[in-house]
Scaffold this motif. Structure first.
Motif, mmCIF file in Angstrom:
data_model
loop_
_atom_site.group_PDB
_atom_site.id
_atom_site.type_symbol
_atom_site.label_atom_id
_atom_site.label_comp_id
_atom_site.label_asym_id
_atom_site.label_seq_id
_atom_site.Cartn_x
_atom_site.Cartn_y
_atom_site.Cartn_z
ATOM 1 N N MET A 148 89.608 60.010 -62.392
ATOM 2 C CA MET A 148 88.936 60.024 -61.092
ATOM 3 C C MET A 148 89.594 61.005 -60.130
ATOM 4 O O MET A 148 88.946 61.575 -59.266
ATOM 5 C CB MET A 148 88.917 58.618 -60.474
ATOM 6 C CG MET A 148 87.892 57.715 -61.140
ATOM 7 S SD MET A 148 87.768 56.111 -60.371
ATOM 8 C CE MET A 148 86.355 56.368 -59.314
ATOM 9 N N LYS A 149 90.891 61.167 -60.330
ATOM 10 C CA LYS A 149 91.614 62.122 -59.477
ATOM 11 C C LYS A 149 91.047 63.518 -59.659
ATOM 12 O O LYS A 149 90.961 64.307 -58.718
ATOM 13 C CB LYS A 149 93.097 62.109 -59.830
ATOM 14 C CG LYS A 149 93.805 60.868 -59.332
ATOM 15 C CD LYS A 149 95.294 60.953 -59.627
ATOM 16 C CE LYS A 149 95.906 59.576 -59.656
ATOM 17 N NZ LYS A 149 96.800 59.378 -60.808
ATOM 18 N N LEU A 150 90.655 63.788 -60.895
ATOM 19 C CA LEU A 150 90.118 65.096 -61.252
ATOM 20 C C LEU A 150 88.935 65.498 -60.376
ATOM 21 O O LEU A 150 88.770 66.663 -60.019
ATOM 22 C CB LEU A 150 89.646 64.994 -62.705
ATOM 23 C CG LEU A 150 89.729 66.195 -63.603
ATOM 24 C CD1 LEU A 150 91.180 66.562 -63.865
ATOM 25 C CD2 LEU A 150 89.041 65.873 -64.933
ATOM 26 N N VAL A 151 88.103 64.502 -60.048
ATOM 27 C CA VAL A 151 86.914 64.803 -59.251
ATOM 28 C C VAL A 151 87.025 64.240 -57.842
ATOM 29 O O VAL A 151 86.051 64.243 -57.090
ATOM 30 C CB VAL A 151 85.620 64.262 -59.914
ATOM 31 C CG1 VAL A 151 85.224 65.154 -61.063
ATOM 32 C CG2 VAL A 151 85.801 62.832 -60.367
ATOM 33 N N GLY A 152 88.214 63.767 -57.486
ATOM 34 C CA GLY A 152 88.432 63.270 -56.127
ATOM 35 C C GLY A 152 87.541 62.104 -55.764
ATOM 36 O O GLY A 152 86.976 62.038 -54.686
ATOM 37 N N MET A 153 87.365 61.175 -56.713
ATOM 38 C CA MET A 153 86.508 60.018 -56.426
ATOM 39 C C MET A 153 87.344 58.821 -56.043
ATOM 40 O O MET A 153 88.408 58.593 -56.606
ATOM 41 C CB MET A 153 85.678 59.666 -57.661
ATOM 42 C CG MET A 153 84.269 60.177 -57.610
ATOM 43 S SD MET A 153 83.476 59.904 -59.182
ATOM 44 C CE MET A 153 82.529 58.464 -58.816
ATOM 45 N N ASP A 154 86.814 58.056 -55.112
ATOM 46 C CA ASP A 154 87.494 56.852 -54.691
ATOM 47 C C ASP A 154 87.242 55.743 -55.719
ATOM 48 O O ASP A 154 86.162 55.667 -56.305
ATOM 49 C CB ASP A 154 86.950 56.414 -53.327
ATOM 50 C CG ASP A 154 87.816 55.344 -52.714
ATOM 51 O OD1 ASP A 154 88.541 55.676 -51.766
ATOM 52 O OD2 ASP A 154 87.777 54.187 -53.200
ATOM 53 N N ILE B 194 79.231 73.118 -49.929
ATOM 54 C CA ILE B 194 80.219 74.003 -50.541
ATOM 55 C C ILE B 194 81.486 73.260 -50.962
ATOM 56 O O ILE B 194 82.063 73.524 -52.021
ATOM 57 C CB ILE B 194 80.522 75.202 -49.589
ATOM 58 C CG1 ILE B 194 81.279 76.307 -50.337
ATOM 59 C CG2 ILE B 194 81.254 74.774 -48.341
ATOM 60 C CD1 ILE B 194 80.401 77.058 -51.307
ATOM 61 N N ASP B 195 81.897 72.239 -50.166
ATOM 62 C CA ASP B 195 83.097 71.494 -50.529
ATOM 63 C C ASP B 195 82.887 70.689 -51.801
ATOM 64 O O ASP B 195 83.724 70.660 -52.693
ATOM 65 C CB ASP B 195 83.513 70.566 -49.381
ATOM 66 C CG ASP B 195 84.006 71.374 -48.188
ATOM 67 O OD1 ASP B 195 84.523 72.485 -48.416
ATOM 68 O OD2 ASP B 195 83.855 70.895 -47.050
#
Lengths: 255, 513, 445
Positions: A128-134, A178-179
């Motif tokens: 999940m860190k890879l895609v910045g998901m909570d 874009i982010d």
């Protein structure tokens, strides 16, 4: 790894793919570009095994096997992953449960042991860190009430967890600011490896600024009419698709 | 399928629990302007009130009908005698005295009519006042009559005008005949095309179907008949205009439309009646038959006299309308705008028998003052891949009660059937009612049936926003209501759509204080 | 509530053998009833004889036939007061605590447990309450619902016992109170039970009403609920009887201002089941949730009838009924939201969804709105269909085999109803029972 020859496919009697050739080797990133209606999404769905699309000719080999013989879930277990343009919401099934079921199905197919809840959670947290998901997304129903960006991230998370051999990203950039685009692209780039093939299906070049392809193909009226390196994408960005179609029909004798 | 108990019985009375809160800021309820409330002074040839085998036979005799039709009427009459008036609808009215109704009333012709020119000028004037042109030349202005390709040049609307129980004029008959299209009064069809009438009469709505259909089959006096031969696209809108004039009469028309293979027709129906303190009964039957690839579009703007503010007078409108998509890919589309009548009880329906056949129902029903409407549709999916769409917009104002009642039935063999229903209600005022009673019966798992219903009011913020932009409250309401009904109005033929919008605006006048 | 009693009779007159049997049962009951109850019972008997039985021609019974009850073997009450029975199989951690057990309609002190009661909570039997001369009982037992039918009258005439739960003002009970009704222990026959749940101002309790049976039985249950101002009641009804059992139940609810009621009807058993609920939202700021979940296979049927009466402004109600229908089963939902004049700012949502798993299953749905106030938000939605193809494909594209994917989607469909049950133990317990029912059906298919 993937070898598509003369692929023809129809949707409700309309021919969409009309003899498409494409070879993807491990470690390569291919971009498939083309105007709306050229057959990009059809190609992605046909490869994934969607039943509404009827294959009327040609062959597809994946890791030496006849892909068209396989059911959709078997293809997934073989290592083919489609990141959907419009990920489907499945109310009532939590993301965690869904993903663990999928992971264990794939592992079982490969003859590997199932992962227990503890190991699974550790794996998912890391990915999940890879895609910045909570982490809270794990307990929400699959894509239900997710924003466009959240859905796309969720697709990449699934990709990271299931560890496929070939990833097909269908218009992954659509609907992203874009982010979000950068986050998603970062996730994909981290999954690039010498053992994995990636096919990026996109209308616009902007995603390719972040996921730099080795090969670019232009799809028009169900065929690949031009192939080249990453500079082809830039050319398309500047000049649009119109010139290609005319020159292609000139050169190819009618695409 | 019938309407005897078809969708069901609401056991409760329509009475509303009494208010528990003080009636504060009660909105001024509208005096509805009914502009068609005049009476035409014309001599009528009427039978005495009441119903018996003799009366039925007398109607048949006066109409010079063949034996088989008399027998049909008598069968229906005898069956009707065994039936009870249905009580399942969400409507409340005092019992109707069927012995006190005049079942036949015809304007007395001065002599036998040879052409339109001979129609009683009083009658022509009546229809003129109603905005119904019966003079062909007027509609034909600018059309090259001597052109030998009539289909290409025909335009406008062909009209069959029914005054009380009798068709008084049908326009453009000859032009249509050149294409093989039969468009005439029902009585004339019985004489000229008995084989067609005999074949289709009662084939969609049998005389045993329900109380009102049985009554109609026994005493129907006239109506329209329309037959479109194979492959013909009817080049103009066909229209029937119904007018109740005489006092104490019931009106019982019968319309039958048959579209053969590949034929297409669009049919319009309008109705008005004088303002009277008594309630008058209208019990019509409409049957549609669409064969393979045929399309029938049936549009109604119903503006019978609704009664006054206190609920005095008005038409009791009990109508059975049903279409059968007999062939593959047949399509029947009902569009109705119901603003009139004291009571409306009608469920225009589609029997989707052919594979890939399509049924549609678009409805706007407005009830103001003390009007009550219980209306909707039945979509019966029998063939494979049949599709139906239901869009119902109910508007309640004053003390009006508005009920949508609809059935979607998917039979066992209706593989791949699809239905989508949208039923929206809008309430204007806090003393009216909006009710939604859908019935969904599915016996095939491949069917997909979806039903949605919403209820809303016009928000004060919406009105304020309009006011602030310079729009009067009345105009704002009319605008918002028209927007609410847009999906239905766009299904109407252009001229009708404009008329329907105007009608709605008139009906709404003053309903929001 | 006003009881404008109709005298409309139902389609079939009560057969002689029912009339006689009911008269005999009432005679027996009269011997042990105080005068006021005796006259109620006689009234119920007379009314039953007057009303007759419903047939498919009666609009509210159009989808469910009671022929199998009327003509079946379950006319006589069973009443085997001391039949041997082992309830250990029905005792699960989720339902451990206060327990009232009724066997074939009769209370069994030996199997019950009333120890762990919180202060202010009274749990007794109807017989005890009657013997005590409980003042409010006469009036409450005399109440007839708006949609009164002969089974209701029959219940009044014949009920032997039932649970009576009372939560005094401010009282709270953490774990659910378990009412367990076992049928068919003493043979084939009927049991009529009558329960009452009273929740006083600010009190909060939860109750699980569970029905289990062996063999062909007929259970006729009436439950009356009253939640006073600011009170809260969570009720779960579990219908898990023998697959040949008949079950008819009526739940009448009256809620006062600012009260909460949350109901879940859960059915994984029974041959023919009719579940009727009438709730009167009798005050402002009331919240009412009426949910249901049923799984059917074979020839089984469930007929749900719900009526939510919004009588005052500013109340909210939610309703979600879901049926998973397999085999040749039939699932019926008729639900009405009735918004009275002046019940402004009502917010009511109703949803009914049926999932058809087989070609022979049938779903009949009648969502109804009757609205007499203008400033309200009322919606209903109904769907009937198979599993969604695109969801199925999505799951399969992630490697999940078809059988498992279908299985997951069925659970997801049902799960949304269970998710609204706050008690974790209870929710898990029901999820487990649903899974067992689904796998039993698959194994038998």
């Amino acid at each position: 790894m993937l070898e598509v020859k003369g692929l023809m496919a129809e949707v409700e009697g309309n021919a969409i793919l009309r003899g498409l050739d494409l070879t993807v080797n491990a470690g390569e990133v291919h971009a498939i570009m083309g105007p709306n209606g050229s057959g990009k999404s059809t190609l992605a769905h046909v490869l994934a095994g969607r039943e509404d699309y009827e294959v009327t000719g040609g062959s597809v080999r994946f890791e030496g096997r006849d892909l068209l013989e396989l059911e959709a879930d078997e293809r997934a277990c073989e290592g083919l992953f489609l990141a959907f343009q419009y990920p489907v919401a499945v109310p009532g099934i939590s993301n965690a449960y869904f993903l663990r079921t999928a992971l264990n199905a794939v592992r079982k197919y490969r003859g590997e042991a199932e992962v227990d809840a503890v190991d699974f959670l550790a794996l998912v947290r890391e990915r999940m860190k890879l895609v910045g998901m909570d982490e809270k997304f794990l307990h929400r129903a699959v894509n239900d009430g997710f924003s466009g960006g959240e859905k796309k991230r969720n697709e990449i998370l699934q990709m990271a967890v299931l560890d496929p051999k070939l990833c097909i990203l269908d218009e992954t950039d659509s609907g992203l600011d874009i982010d979000a685009l950068r986050t998603v692209a970062d996730g994909v780039n981290q999954l690039r490896s010498s053992e994995r093939g990636i096919v990026v299906v996109t209308h616009y070049q902007r995603l390719l600024d972040y996921i730099v392809p080795d090969h670019v193909h232009v799809l028009s009226e169900g065929r690949i009419v031009r192939s080249g390196g990453k500079e082809l994408a830039q050319q398309l960005e500047q000049e649009g698709y119109a010139w290609l179609e005319t020159s292609a029909s000139g050169a190819g004798g009618g695409a | 399928m019938n309407e005897e108990s078809a969708m069901g019985a609401e056991r409760e009375p329509a009475g509303v629990p009494s208010a528990t809160r003080e009636e504060i800021d009660l909105q001024e309820v509208a005096d509805r302007e009914y502009e068609f409330g005049f009476v035409t002074d014309i001599e009528a040839d009427a039978l005495p009130p009441g119903l018996s085998e003799e009366i039925v036979a007398e109607i048949s005799r006066r109409k010079e009908e063949p034996e088989w039709l008399l027998e049909y009427r008598l069968r229906a009459y005898r069956h009707w005698r065994t039936m009870a008036e249905p009580d399942w609808a969400f409507i409340d009215y005092p019992p109707v005295d069927y012995e006190n109704i005049i079942y036949y009333s015809a304007p007395k012709p001065k002599k036998k009519l040879e052409s339109l020119d001979e129609v009683d000028p009083e009658l022509l004037e009546t229809f003129q006042k109603l905005g119904i042109p019966l003079a062909e030349q007027k509609r034909l202005a600018g059309v090259v009559e001597e052109d030998d390709t009539p289909a290409a040049e025909l335009s406008g609307v062909a009209v069959d005008a029914v005054f009380d129980s009798v068709s008084v004029a049908t326009t453009f008959k000859d032009k249509l005949a050149e294409l093989g299209i039969v468009f005439c009064s029902f009585s004339e069809a019985v004489k000229e095309h008995p084989e067609l009438v005999r074949k289709y009469l009662g084939s969609v709505v049998p005389h045993t179907d329900n109380f009102f259909a049985a009554l109609n089959a026994a005493v129907f006096s006239d109506g329209s008949f329309c037959y479109i031969p194979e492959g013909v696209r009817c080049p103009m809108e066909l229209s029937t205009y119904f007018r109740i004039n005489a006092a104490g009469t019931g009106q019982f028309e019968r319309t039958l439309i048959v579209a053969e293979k590949g034929a297409t027709v669009s049919y319009l129906e309008g109705c008005t009646a004088p303002m009277r303190d008594e309630n008058q009964l209208h019990a019509a039957v409409v049957e549609l038959v669409a064969m393979e690839d045929a399309t029938i579009k049936y549009s109604t703007v119903q503006n019978w006299y609704p009664g006054d503010k206190e609920g005095k007078g008005g038409i009791y409108n009990f109508v059975t309308k049903r279409g059968a998509c007999r062939g593959d890919r047949a399509k029947i589309s009902w569009t109705q705008v119901e603003t009139g009548s004291a009571i409306t009880w009608k469920y225009p329906s589609c029997l989707l028998q052919g594979d890939d056949s399509v049924g549609e129902f678009y409805s706007v029903a407005l009830t103001g003052n003390r009007q009550q409407a219980d209306t909707g549709t039945k979509m019966v999916h029998i063939g494979r891949n049949t599709k139906s769409t239901i869009v119902s917009k109910g508007i309640s104002a004053g003390r009006g009660q508005n009920t949508y009642r609809g059935l979607v039935e998917v039979k066992k063999g209706a593989e791949g059937a699809r239905n989508f229903s949208q039923c929206d209600s809008m309430l204007l005022g806090d003393r009216c009612g909006a009710h939604t009673f859908p019935y969904i019966e599915v016996r095939n798992p491949t069917a997909k049936v979806e039903h949605e219903a919403t209820t809303s009011k016009i928000g004060e913020d919406q009105i304020f926003y309009c006011n602030q932009r310079g729009i009067s409250t009345e105009d704002a309401v009319s605008m918002i209501v028209n927007g609410f009904c847009k999906e239905v109005f766009r299904e109407l033929p252009m001229e009708f759509a404009v008329e329907a919008q105007k009608l709605l605006a008139v009906s709404l006048e003053g309903s929001v204080g | 509530m006003a009881n404008a009693r109709t005298t409309r009779r139902f389609g079939a007159p009560a057969p002689d053998e029912w009339v006689e049997s009911t008269r005999r049962t009432v005679e027996r009951r009269l011997a042990v009833s105080p005068p006021w109850l005796a006259s109620l019972r006689e009234g119920g008997r007379d009314r039953f004889e007057l009303l007759g039985f419903p047939t498919r021609r009666d609009e509210e019974w159009r989808y469910s036939s009671v022929k199998s009850i009327v003509e079946g073997p379950c006319r006589e009450p069973i009443e085997a007061a001391d039949a041997g029975v082992d309830i250990s199989g029905y005792r699960v951690p989720a339902l451990d605590g206060v327990r009232l057990v009724f066997v074939d309609g009769l209370y069994r002190e030996d199997l019950s447990d009333r120890e762990a009661l919180a202060p202010g909570i009274t749990v007794e039997t109807m017989t005890e309450a009657i013997a005590r001369g409980e003042a409010a009982l006469e009036r409450s037992l005399a109440q007839a619902p708006e949609g009164e039918h002969p089974f209701h009258s029959l219940n009044t005439a014949c009920f032997a016992d039932g649970a009576r739960i009372h939560a005094a003002a401010g009282a709270r009970q953490e774990r659910p109170i378990h009412i367990l009704c076992l049928g068919g222990v003493g043979g084939t026959g009927a049991s009529h039970v009558r329960h009452q749940i009273e929740v006083e101002t600010g009190a909060s309790i939860s109750v699980v009403e569970e029905y289990r049976s062996e063999g062909t039985t007929f259970t006729n249950a009436v439950t009356q609920v009253h939640v006073a101002t600011g009170g809260s009641l969570v009720r779960v009804k579990i219908a898990q009887e023998d697959l040949s059992a008949h079950h008819i139940s009526f739940l009448a609810v009256r809620q006062e201002a600012e009260s909460h009621f949350h109901d879940t009807f859960f059915a994984v058993g029974g041959g023919t089941t009719r579940n009727e609920i009438e709730a009167l939202l009798d005050g402002e700021e009331v919240e009412c949730t009426i949910n249901g979940l049923y799984h059917l296979d074979g020839d089984r049927q469930v007929d749900n009838h719900t009526l939510l009466r919004h009588a005052h402004p500013n109340c909210r109600s939610w309703e979600m009924y879901r049926g998973v229908l397999d085999g040749r089963s039939r699932g019926v939902f008729t639900g009405k939201i009735h918004v009275y004049e002046d019940a402004q700012k009502t917010d009511a949502k109703q949803n009914s969804n049926s999932l058809l798993l087989s070609a022979e299953a049938e779903a009949d749905t009648r969502p109804r709105l009757e609205i007499h106030a203008d400033d309200v938000r009322c919606t209903h939605g109904a769907t009937v269909g198979e599993l969604d193809e695109s969801s199925l494909f999505y799951l399969r594209s992630r490697g999940i085999p078809p059988v498992e994917a279908r299985h997951m989607l069925v659970h997801a469909f049902a799960g949304e109803v269970l998710d609204s049950i706050e008690d974790d133990l209870l929710r898990e317990e029901l999820a487990g029972r649903l899974a067992a029912s689904l796998s039993r059906a698959r194994a038998e298919a």
